[in-house]
Design a protein around this motif. Structure first.
Motif, mmCIF file in Angstrom:
data_model
loop_
_atom_site.group_PDB
_atom_site.id
_atom_site.type_symbol
_atom_site.label_atom_id
_atom_site.label_comp_id
_atom_site.label_asym_id
_atom_site.label_seq_id
_atom_site.Cartn_x
_atom_site.Cartn_y
_atom_site.Cartn_z
ATOM 1 N N GLY A 96 -4.544 2.945 0.186
ATOM 2 C CA GLY A 96 -5.442 2.329 1.152
ATOM 3 C C GLY A 96 -6.485 1.479 0.455
ATOM 4 N N SER A 97 -7.332 0.844 1.252
ATOM 5 C CA SER A 97 -8.383 -0.005 0.703
ATOM 6 C C SER A 97 -9.258 0.777 -0.266
ATOM 7 C CB SER A 97 -9.261 -0.543 1.840
ATOM 8 O OG SER A 97 -8.498 -1.316 2.733
ATOM 9 N N CYS A 108 -11.034 4.158 5.610
ATOM 10 C CA CYS A 108 -10.300 4.809 4.535
ATOM 11 C C CYS A 108 -11.146 5.885 3.865
ATOM 12 C CB CYS A 108 -9.846 3.762 3.521
ATOM 13 S SG CYS A 108 -8.818 4.411 2.212
ATOM 14 N N GLU A 158 -4.568 3.427 5.847
ATOM 15 C CA GLU A 158 -4.416 1.978 5.752
ATOM 16 C C GLU A 158 -4.021 1.412 7.107
ATOM 17 O OE1 GLU A 158 -5.049 -0.764 4.524
ATOM 18 O OE2 GLU A 158 -3.652 -1.299 2.923
ATOM 19 N N SER A 201 0.828 -1.208 0.000
ATOM 20 C CA SER A 201 0.000 0.000 0.000
ATOM 21 C C SER A 201 0.861 1.256 0.000
ATOM 22 C CB SER A 201 -0.922 0.008 1.229
ATOM 23 O OG SER A 201 -1.833 -1.059 1.175
ATOM 24 N N LYS A 244 -5.920 -2.155 -3.629
ATOM 25 C CA LYS A 244 -5.489 -0.920 -2.982
ATOM 26 C C LYS A 244 -5.550 0.221 -3.988
ATOM 27 C CE LYS A 244 -4.758 -3.215 0.741
ATOM 28 N NZ LYS A 244 -5.658 -3.045 1.902
ATOM 29 N N ASP A 259 -0.958 -6.602 8.414
ATOM 30 C CA ASP A 259 -1.662 -5.327 8.544
ATOM 31 C C ASP A 259 -2.471 -5.230 9.839
ATOM 32 O OD1 ASP A 259 -3.742 -7.044 7.862
ATOM 33 O OD2 ASP A 259 -4.449 -5.859 6.154
#
Length: 481
Positions: A127-128, A320, A346, A93, A122, A253
């Motif tokens: 981030g997601s 996010c 993230e 990420s 990502k 993570d």
């Protein structure tokens, strides 16, 4: 041909059982949908020319699945930077944002059992993918993207050096080095292996490392940093007289911990420790977020320091999303995913491990002492969760009965119900009346997985005994036993 489950992007991508749902054919189909999304995007940040970063963890054939994704993307003209070694998700990420890529794909199933693998997406901001992005990608499933006249290049790339420099800058390594603290480090056979240990070796911090070898079978455990899977860490802390044990999940993570006595420190307490430190010591600006299934101690800490709290659905993509829209300092979820926006929008178990060590060094306290201090200050908050792997019919029946109305659980009357993400019962707990005035609210949450035959049950209350009683009552309710 046997029927296969459709690809469905859940809270952070798509997961499936290897060789059943998670096949090369389906992985290529997911990659094709990602390629179609990138080519269709009108956002300059997602220009196909910016390329895609791809990483992979220690799971069976993850490197080959990553290569398959790369082949699909470059065939449509999207250049790829493909990890040249096993890579933690937060490092991938960070690489996406650091390199200005259009997005990233991580081959991992995070904390799931060894039979599973998955595809995480990502976005360009590191981030997601926001819910809107994930919905858009899913809409392209089954559509073949146009092939380029000439395939784009695949570049082997090491995402770790830049990431390591970033997390080392974020924490006060000098303070940790001078603390005299001793740590046990556990990467659960996953992608975080050697990273915190390597940093501690550089700065001379006393530590031991366990389960550092890469093993796609994750022998004897699921690579999730909760009980009972952290028992080896708990035992190592006690046997080696450590001040704390720090553990990350399979793709590094998420964070878990053990205190100096080997007691499990759940992610809720870790989040609370981090939040208290950020607000009392760092005094950085910004709001606070928490997921629907996360401790209400966060609410009390935020209120004490006059910070706005945002409650949201379960899944880091919601955190996010808020980080991209508002001034958010930190966000967290029940599973150990905690993100600090100054670093990345993230979750990052490796950075948070360093920060826990940083806080212990700055406060001059063991992890157990930090947790006890919070419990004294904000009231006793105890938490528990059970995962019921039950057929979809039973899972759906339990949810339907819960929605139809339940008057009590474990002898505790239902005060009110909230349905932001699952069915959450707030209960009138007589035990709270005999506790201190700031005793935790008692609640019970039932939530059905949208991608697996799984019902998760969560509870928070004033004591471990109360939590366990509620969880067992809810188990019986769900299974009809």
């Amino acid at each position: 041909m046997a029927n296969r489950s459709p690809i469905k992007f859940g809270t952070d991508g798509w997961r499936g059982v290897i060789a059943e749902d998670f096949t090369f054919e389906n992985v290529r189909a997911a990659a094709a949908a990602i390629a179609s999304y990138i080519h269709a995007s009108t956002d300059a940040n997602e220009s196909a020319a910016k390329g895609i970063c791809i990483g992979y963890d220690t799971r069976f054939e993850s490197d080959r699945f990553a290569a398959a994704v790369a082949e699909v993307l470059v065939a449509t003209g999207i250049p790829v930077k493909l990890a040249d070694r096993i890579t933690p998700t937060p490092a991938l990420s960070y690489g996406v944002r650091h390199l200005g890529a259009a997005g990233g794909v991580m081959i991992t199933s995070s904390h799931n059992p060894y039979q599973w693998n998955g595809v995480k997406y990502k976005a360009y901001y590191g981030g997601s993918g926001k819910p809107s992005i994930m919905t858009a990608i899913e809409s392209y499933l089954g559509q073949a993207p146009a092939l380029a006249a000439k395939p784009a290049p695949i570049e082997a790339y090491d995402f770790l050096p830049a990431y390591l420099e970033a997390i080392k800058r974020f924490a006060d390594l000098n303070l940790i080095a001078k603390s005299g603290l001793k740590f046990a480090i556990d990467s659960m056979y996953g992608a975080g292996s050697g990273i915190i240990s390597g940093i501690f070796k550089e700065i001379g911090v006393d530590h031991i490392e366990i389960r550092a070898e890469h093993n796609p079978l994750f022998p004897g455990i699921n690579p999730e940093p909760i009980e009972p899977h952290i028992r080896a860490l708990q035992e190592a802390v006690v046997a080696n007289k450590c001040d704390a044990g720090l553990i990350v999940d399979g793709d590094a993570d998420r964070i878990g911990a053990a205190d100096e006595h080997g007691n499990f420190v759940d992610p809720h307490k870790i989040y609370s420790v981090l939040l208290e430190w950020l607000l009392s010591r760092k005094k950085w600006p910004g709001d606070v977020t928490r997921a629907f299934n996360t401790t209400c101690m966060i609410d009390r800490i935020a209120a004490r320091y006059g910070r706005t709290l945002h409650e949201h659905g379960i899944g880091f993509k919601y955190i996010c999303d808020l980080m991209l829209e508002k001034d958010i300092l930190i966000g967290g979820e029940e599973s150990g995913g905690i993100g600090i926006s100054r670093h990345l929008p993230e979750r990052d178990g490796l950075l948070n491990s360093l920060l826990v060590a940083n806080i212990m060094a700055e406060e001059g306290k063991t992890l157990g002492q930090l947790v006890a201090q919070l419990q004294e200050k904000y009231g006793e908050h105890h938490y528990g969760r059970i995962d019921l792997h039950i057929p979809d019919e039973l899972k759906n029946s339990a949810i339907a009965r819960a929605k139809a109305g339940v008057k009590e659980f474990a002898g505790m009357p239902v005060d009110h119900i909230e349905t932001l993400d699952g069915i959450k019962f707030f209960l009138d707990n007589p035990e709270a009346k005999t506790k201190k005035p700031n005793a935790a609210r008692t609640w019970l949450l039932l939530r059905a997985s949208g991608t697996e035959p799984l019902l998760r049950i969560y509870s928070e209350s004033t004591s471990k005994e109360s939590v366990n009683k509620l969880l067992e009552t809810a188990r019986n309710f769900a299974t009809g036993s």
